[in-house]
Each structure stands twice: as C-alpha cells, then as structure tokens.
Design an enzyme around this catalytic site. Sequence first.
Site, PDB file in Angstrom:
ATOM      1  N   ARG A  15       0.832  -1.204   0.000  1.00  0.00           N
ATOM      2  CA  ARG A  15       0.000   0.000   0.000  1.00  0.00           C
ATOM      3  C   ARG A  15       0.866   1.253   0.000  1.00  0.00           C
ATOM      4  NH1 ARG A  15      -3.876  -3.540   2.879  1.00  0.00           N
ATOM      5  NH2 ARG A  15      -2.926  -3.294   4.936  1.00  0.00           N
ATOM      6  N   PHE A  58     -11.971  -4.291  -5.360  1.00  0.00           N
ATOM      7  CA  PHE A  58     -11.949  -5.243  -4.240  1.00  0.00           C
ATOM      8  C   PHE A  58     -11.397  -4.522  -3.007  1.00  0.00           C
ATOM      9  CE2 PHE A  58     -10.906  -7.485  -8.207  1.00  0.00           C
ATOM     10  CZ  PHE A  58     -11.954  -8.386  -8.309  1.00  0.00           C
ATOM     11  N   ASP A  74     -16.413  -2.589  -3.990  1.00  0.00           N
ATOM     12  CA  ASP A  74     -16.416  -3.908  -3.361  1.00  0.00           C
ATOM     13  C   ASP A  74     -17.819  -4.493  -3.439  1.00  0.00           C
ATOM     14  OD1 ASP A  74     -14.280  -5.433  -1.400  1.00  0.00           O
ATOM     15  OD2 ASP A  74     -16.349  -5.966  -0.916  1.00  0.00           O
ATOM     16  N   ASN A  94     -20.033  -5.979  -8.159  1.00  0.00           N
ATOM     17  CA  ASN A  94     -19.140  -7.084  -8.473  1.00  0.00           C
ATOM     18  C   ASN A  94     -18.122  -6.574  -9.488  1.00  0.00           C
ATOM     19  OD1 ASN A  94     -17.885  -9.366  -9.570  1.00  0.00           O
ATOM     20  ND2 ASN A  94     -19.706 -10.642  -9.299  1.00  0.00           N
ATOM     21  N   ASP A 134      -6.921  -5.876  -6.103  1.00  0.00           N
ATOM     22  CA  ASP A 134      -6.545  -6.687  -4.935  1.00  0.00           C
ATOM     23  C   ASP A 134      -7.645  -7.721  -4.689  1.00  0.00           C
ATOM     24  OD1 ASP A 134      -5.401  -7.662  -2.619  1.00  0.00           O
ATOM     25  OD2 ASP A 134      -6.103  -6.008  -1.362  1.00  0.00           O
ATOM     26  N   CYS A 144      -3.339 -13.557  -4.170  1.00  0.00           N
ATOM     27  CA  CYS A 144      -3.089 -13.980  -2.787  1.00  0.00           C
ATOM     28  C   CYS A 144      -3.327 -15.480  -2.608  1.00  0.00           C
ATOM     29  CB  CYS A 144      -3.949 -13.184  -1.813  1.00  0.00           C
ATOM     30  SG  CYS A 144      -5.731 -13.382  -2.064  1.00  0.00           S
TER      31      CYS A 144
END
Length: 427
Positions: free
Chosen positions: A237, A253, A275, A303, A331, A371
Amino acid sequence: MKQTRPYPRIIVTRKAARSLSGGHPWVFEGEVLRCEPSSVDGRPAENGDVVDVFEENGTWQGTGLLSEQSKIRVRLVTRNANDLVDERFWERRVRWAWQHRVSCLGGRGLPGAESDLSCCRVVFSEADGMPGLVVDRYEHVLVAQVGTVGMERLRDTVYPLLLETLRDSGQDVCAIYERNDAPSRAKEGLPLYKGWWDGAPAPNSPVVSVRENGLSFAVDIENSQKTGFFLDQKYNRRAVRRLAHGRRVLDCFCHVGPFGMNVAAGGADFVRCVDVSQSALDLAEKNARLNGLSDRMGFTCANVLDYLPELRRDRGRLREEGGPFDLIVLDPPAFTKSRGTVAHAARGYREINCEALRLLPRGGYLATCSCSHFMTRDLLAKAVADAAHVANVQLKQVEERQQAPDHPILWGFPESHYLDFFIFQVV
C-alpha cells in the site's frame, strides 16, 4: 539417535523422508506406514499428540503434532533432536517469532507515524514453527486463528505466553479474540466458534480502532474477513501511495478501504472504492471520515467482474464513477484454493487485468496481485502478460513485491509464499 525420547513414533515412507529433509514440514496420510507407542511408557499416540517421525530405516526426521482426521497427518515443529516439546519450547517459539517482528518491522514506521509493530502478524503458522496457529495484533488486541487439533490442545499454553512476551517487550496488549470459524477446521474434526478467550479480560466491543501507515481504521475483528484486516499488504500500500499524487484512482476489491485511503493520503485527486460487500464499504466510508478524506473518495457496491466491463462499454457511467482513471488497484480475493482450479483462476486473473488495462491511458499505472499460493508468481505474471497482449498495450514494470515480512516465507515450504504483487506502467 542415541537419546531415548518419550513420544509415540510415526514411521513414514522414504518419499516422506525426502520431503521432510528438503525442509517441508508435512507428512501426508498416505505416507504413514504405521504408528508405534512410546518406547518409554508404552503410551499410544492420540489425536493432537506430540509424536516423533522416523523413516522406516530408523532415521529420525523430526517431531510434530499428530492430526488423525486430516490428510496432513503430522506437521513438524522441530528438527532438533535435543528439543523437548514442553512449555519452555513454546515460550522460545513465541519469543523468537516476536523478535523477528521487532527486527524486520521495528524501524520501518513512517516518519511521525505509529510503530509498524502496533498492527502486524505475530505468528504465521509453519513459518514460525507453530503449525496451525495464526495470530494478528491490532493495537491492544490479538486475534488468533487455530486450524489444527494439536494447536487447539495447546491454546491455553501458548496464549498466555503470547501476552507475556509482548508485555515484556513494552507492548500494551490485553486480550485475545478467537476467530476459529474457518471451514477448514472441520477437516481436523474441530468445532467452529468465535469469541473472546476467557483467559484474559474482554473489551466491550469487537470493533477495534487501529492505525496503519499513519491512517486510522475501524476494524471489526468479529465479522470482517479473516482476522479483520489484510496486514500482509502494508508495504505494498505504501508503494502504491507513492504513485498517487495528482491521479484519479480506481480501487477494486477495496474491502474496508486501506489501499484507497493510502492513495488518497498520498495526494490522489479522487479515489473510487469498489467492493461487492456493502458492510465492508460501510466501514470504508467510516474510515474515510476518520481520516478526513471523504471529500476525495467515492464508494460503489458492485461485483468488480461486472463493473470493469461496464465502465469500458459506457463512458457516461465511467465519468459518473469519477473516471477516466490513471491508476487502478486490483486486490482480488484468492481465485483458487486448490491445484485443480488453477487454470480457471488464471483465466479470471487474465480477464480482470485485461479489463483494467483497457481502461487505463498510456502512462497510467496498474497495481495487481494474487493472494493464492497455487497461483504462483510465474502464473500470475503470465496471466498479466496475456492480458496486456489482448488489450494491445505494453507494460513497463515498476516494482515486484511480495507479502510483508511479518508473514515470512519459509524456504522449502512453498505454501508460505502466497502473495505476489506487481506495479506496472502502461507504455
């Protein structure tokens, strides 16, 4: 091995021994040949017990915790034959884990801001020699997740050691909240629950006020994803924040807004946070107000997989949302949690990156990540390269990053490397 050890014995295949000697700490169900009782007192192994692991030829491989209902049958905790796995052993593990955070985070706080130790991961499971335990610190509260039966049995040993170690280090930590509601606990035969650990006084509210990178956040440790906040992106970040001045930013996101808040604090002209969770956006809006950034931020519940193509097709809608944008942050949650769905996940990463690149002008920036450890660095890089080809743009790499060092990567254990992060400029 010359000394007599008190633990029941698990005899494993040669294949398992090769994997263990290479640094991987797991023994799988199909690699166990047999179980033998302790040679000291004849005690058989029980679920969650400390056990010694031997190859069939008698070579000792390590000591671990037994999980009788899991496909991961044993998770090693030590390869030192002099170790006895008692309270002093766990005290050393907790102390070493905290000392690592002090070493790698203690001097990295932003000038004039809080210490990076005030919000960090304190224990990262196998990477800290405590398999099945994840502990995050949010100011005065620790949030713990226990995922194995062995660590479940050790909770009342390890939790007081955590509080004692941090307090001895001058940290103001008073309580532990347990987020033991992950579905993966069912694979260990463990119940799902969450709540304050009764071994320490409980605060009145599960909403904790924290600071990260000089910004304030309200974190709901009871209802938010994981333990409440994604600490692993702290320095990523900051990296994006350095690019934000004077730009219009789309934060996809966004969860409770940490990327969006950082780029706004970095001088972005406007930030649109998107989000699918309205409750997350409600907290993101609250966080914007806490930091005096509301006048340069907007929030949309959508979405992202549908939202990005909509902006590309409808320029009027793009302007309504604050675009055109010249910095986009992607993200997403993990698109795959198993090896069998990697190909499908790669298509998902390719599609969202392609849509983002189609929205960016020449000279714009894309920050993108994965992730999931199944979506390896090379697979993510290929997905982004394919996206750039489809979008008919070329990418200039600015930075390649990973998870923060309080989420250490244990070599020989690829599962501990799960976050890869790229920043590109469109040229």
